[in-house]
Design an enzyme around this catalytic site. Structure first.
Site, PDB file in Angstrom:
ATOM      1  NE  ARG A 199     -17.865 -12.176  38.609  1.00 55.84           N
ATOM      2  CZ  ARG A 199     -16.558 -12.262  38.352  1.00 55.84           C
ATOM      3  NH1 ARG A 199     -16.049 -11.669  37.287  1.00 55.84           N
ATOM      4  NH2 ARG A 199     -15.767 -12.943  39.154  1.00 55.84           N
ATOM      5  CE1 TYR A 200     -21.961  -9.404  34.917  1.00 55.75           C
ATOM      6  CE2 TYR A 200     -20.631 -11.023  33.753  1.00 55.75           C
ATOM      7  CZ  TYR A 200     -20.785  -9.754  34.289  1.00 55.75           C
ATOM      8  OH  TYR A 200     -19.759  -8.856  34.191  1.00 55.75           O
TER       9      TYR A 200
ATOM     10  NE  ARG B  32     -10.055 -16.242  32.363  1.00 53.84           N
ATOM     11  CZ  ARG B  32     -10.772 -16.018  31.259  1.00 53.84           C
ATOM     12  NH1 ARG B  32     -10.345 -16.424  30.080  1.00 53.84           N
ATOM     13  NH2 ARG B  32     -11.927 -15.407  31.343  1.00 53.84           N
TER      14      ARG B  32
ATOM     15  CE  LYS C  36     -16.911  -8.812  30.281  1.00 57.01           C
ATOM     16  NZ  LYS C  36     -17.178 -10.053  31.042  1.00 57.01           N
TER      17      LYS C  36
ATOM     18  CB  CYS D 178      -1.568 -11.495  25.324  1.00 53.64           C
ATOM     19  SG  CYS D 178      -2.381 -12.187  23.865  1.00 53.64           S
TER      20      CYS D 178
ATOM     21  CB  CYS E 259      -3.081 -18.593  23.798  1.00 49.68           C
ATOM     22  SG  CYS E 259      -4.209 -18.464  25.189  1.00 49.68           S
TER      23      CYS E 259
ATOM     24  CB  CYS F 202      -3.019 -12.860  29.425  1.00 53.21           C
ATOM     25  SG  CYS F 202      -4.465 -13.934  29.538  1.00 53.21           S
TER      26      CYS F 202
ATOM     27  CG  ASP G   5      -9.182  -7.112  33.543  1.00 55.58           C
ATOM     28  OD1 ASP G   5     -10.062  -6.237  33.649  1.00 55.58           O
ATOM     29  OD2 ASP G   5      -9.326  -8.159  32.890  1.00 55.58           O
TER      30      ASP G   5
ATOM     31  NE  ARG H  80     -23.869 -12.061  30.381  1.00 57.99           N
ATOM     32  CZ  ARG H  80     -24.551 -11.281  31.202  1.00 57.99           C
ATOM     33  NH1 ARG H  80     -25.638 -11.701  31.788  1.00 57.99           N
ATOM     34  NH2 ARG H  80     -24.104 -10.066  31.479  1.00 57.99           N
TER      35      ARG H  80
ATOM     36  CG  ASP I 232     -14.478  -7.824  34.240  1.00 55.89           C
ATOM     37  OD1 ASP I 232     -15.208  -7.940  35.233  1.00 55.89           O
ATOM     38  OD2 ASP I 232     -14.477  -8.633  33.292  1.00 55.89           O
TER      39      ASP I 232
HETATM   40  C1  LIG Z   1     -17.384 -11.217  30.421  1.00 52.05           C
HETATM   41  C2  LIG Z   1     -18.052 -12.286  31.103  1.00 52.05           C
HETATM   42  C3  LIG Z   1     -19.277 -12.799  30.631  1.00 52.05           C
HETATM   43  C4  LIG Z   1     -19.963 -12.253  29.408  1.00 52.05           C
HETATM   44  O1  LIG Z   1     -20.354 -10.910  29.624  1.00 52.05           O
HETATM   45  P1  LIG Z   1     -21.222 -10.132  28.535  1.00 52.05           P
HETATM   46  O2  LIG Z   1     -21.277  -8.719  29.059  1.00 52.05           O
HETATM   47  O3  LIG Z   1     -22.560 -10.784  28.475  1.00 52.05           O
HETATM   48  O4  LIG Z   1     -20.501 -10.230  27.222  1.00 52.05           O
HETATM   49  C5  LIG Z   1     -19.863 -13.811  31.337  1.00 52.05           C
HETATM   50  N1  LIG Z   1     -19.296 -14.309  32.457  1.00 52.05           N
HETATM   51  C6  LIG Z   1     -18.145 -13.831  32.943  1.00 52.05           C
HETATM   52  C7  LIG Z   1     -17.587 -14.415  34.190  1.00 52.05           C
HETATM   53  C8  LIG Z   1     -17.471 -12.816  32.282  1.00 52.05           C
HETATM   54  O5  LIG Z   1     -16.291 -12.349  32.752  1.00 52.05           O
HETATM   55  S1  SF4 Z   2      -5.359 -12.517  26.060  1.00 52.53           S
HETATM   56 FE1  SF4 Z   2      -4.774 -14.329  27.295  1.00 52.53          FE
HETATM   57  S2  SF4 Z   2      -6.318 -15.866  26.793  1.00 52.53           S
HETATM   58 FE2  SF4 Z   2      -6.421 -14.304  25.186  1.00 52.53          FE
HETATM   59  S3  SF4 Z   2      -5.054 -15.049  23.565  1.00 52.53           S
HETATM   60 FE3  SF4 Z   2      -3.858 -13.705  24.854  1.00 52.53          FE
HETATM   61  S4  SF4 Z   2      -2.883 -15.068  26.337  1.00 52.53           S
HETATM   62 FE4  SF4 Z   2      -4.574 -16.194  25.427  1.00 52.53          FE
END
Ligand SMILES: *Cc1c(COP(=O)(O)O)cnc(C)c1O
Ligand code: SF4
Length: 375
Positions: free
Chosen positions: A90-91, A112, A314, A107, A103, A110, A270, A94, A307
């Site tokens: 996305r960025y 995801r 973010k 959670c 996990c 979560c 989120d 990175r 986010d």
């Molecule tokens: C959170 C995230 C990152 C890392 O973001 P930073 O602000 O650099 O910590 C990179 N890629 C994705 C898709 C993310 O959700």
């Molecule tokens: S927040 Fe989601 S990915 Fe992170 S430990 Fe909990 S269940 Fe796993």
């Protein structure tokens, strides 16, 4: 088998097992677990002090999860910004690479939820394809390993991934996002830290949400990483009924510093399907930030970020400290609410030593003079 593997193997995953600890509604809980898997390892369940407390809410399935008509399955559009499965780019510089779908606990809030605990989401093939994408995408300098929880992988598999990434010349740093120090600190073995320190510069971002999670075991785990030269950050999710209170957050962040963990992000919950009952308002988050800045060590103050749904990424939010800004001066409110003036380079009048008095009129012009706006 290592101790942590034994603990993990004794996790509660079935409603009948949960019933031996707590009297929950079998029918309802089963319906939730069929959709969103449950795993609570014995270490984490022992942190529950009372039914319905802050640990309970994070790991015990709640019927609200499947009755939630709102929220999005993939609120951050991770699948949209995904050139290969389980990798989000996305960025500019990175990427986020999912290296497992497992996990140490699942959670309930979560982001995801759609993926974690489901089998065959992440496979060796998807990891290999992710690494291959990184290899041929030269602008990627920073790889965030996530999941699931990367530290649930065996040492061997983890080493395979780290080694492959390390061999890529354009990768500057590797980050691991993990809840292990909080959810299964026994996983942080000597062997693990010895392995990880071969792949410096390596960063770990962990995830604590409440001071009740800051046990002796958690402290030992964090210190082992720190002793291995791994800088530790923390991300906390703002959760209704769990940590939506400035005093709890203050206590959490201060204690994290004593564990040598730097609070990095405080996330607005989120907009996840099945987790709406955990959301607070944004104003509550801003109010917490206002009560941190200036009052506790600056090291303990994270970025507060949302986010954005739809893949906006973010976006940081700050309480409003600017009263007025133009090319001559900036008038700002400090953490106690007192007003001060800083002259711009173009301003030649001497600076007063006293706090500035701002008229009501001036306070109201604030809206017209947004930062960076040209006259
Ligand atoms: C959170 C995230 C990152 C890392 O973001 P930073 O602000 O650099 O910590 C990179 N890629 C994705 C898709 C993310 O959700
Ligand atoms: S927040 Fe989601 S990915 Fe992170 S430990 Fe909990 S269940 Fe796993």
């Amino acid at each position: 088998m290592e101790e942590w593997q034994d603990i993990l193997s004794r996790s509660i995953t079935r409603v009948s097992e949960l019933k031996t600890y707590f009297d929950v509604d079998t029918q309802k809980t089963r319906r939730v677990v069929n959709k969103y898997p449950m795993r609570i390892n014995p270490y984490f369940i022992d942190l529950i002090q009372n039914r319905g407390d802050v640990i309970w809410k994070q790991c015990i399935p709640d019927i609200a999860e499947i009755e939630d008509p709102f929220g999005m399955k993939d609120p951050l559009s991770e699948e949209v910004d995904s050139p290969v499965v389980n990798l989000t780019h996305r960025y500019p510089d990175r990427v986020l690479l999912l290296v497992t779908d497992q996990c140490a606990i699942y959670c309930r809030f979560c982001t995801r939820k759609r993926k974690v605990g489901h089998k065959f989401v992440v496979t060796d093939d998807t990891i290999r394809a992710g690494i291959e994408y990184i290899r041929k995408t030269k602008k990627v300098r920073d790889v965030v390993l996530s999941g699931g929880d990367p530290l649930l992988l065996t040492d061997k598999k983890l080493e395979w991934i780290l080694k492959s990434l390390k061999e890529i010349r354009h990768i500057d740093i590797i980050r691991i996002g993990t809840r292990i120090p909080c959810t299964l600190p026994q996983r942080v073995t000597k062997r693990l830290t010895k392995l990880l320190k071969k792949y410096h510069p390596l960063y770990i971002n962990t995830h604590f949400n409440h001071p009740n999670e800051l046990t002796k075991e958690a402290q030992i785990a964090c210190e082992k990483f720190a002793d291995a030269g791994i800088p530790l950050g923390n991300q906390t999710v703002l959760l209704r009924g769990i940590n939506d209170d400035p005093d709890i957050i203050k206590d959490l962040f201060r204690k994290l510093l004593t564990f040598r963990v730097k609070p990095y992000y405080l996330f607005q919950s989120d907009f996840v399907r099945g987790a709406n009952h955990f959301r607070t308002t944004i104003q509550e988050g801003l109010e917490i930030m206002r009560k941190l800045q200036g009052y506790i060590s600056g090291l303990a103050v994270p970025h507060f970020a949302v986010d954005m749904p739809g893949g906006g990424g973010k976006i940081p939010l700050l309480p409003n400290y600017i009263v007025k800004i133009n090319n001559r001066e900036i008038i700002m409110r400090n953490y106690k609410g007192r007003i001060y003036r800083y002259p711009q380079i173009t301003e030649l009048t001497p600076v007063s030593e006293e706090p500035v008095t701002v008229t009501q009129q001036e306070l109201f012009t604030e809206v017209e003079t947004t930062v960076g706006a040209k006259k």
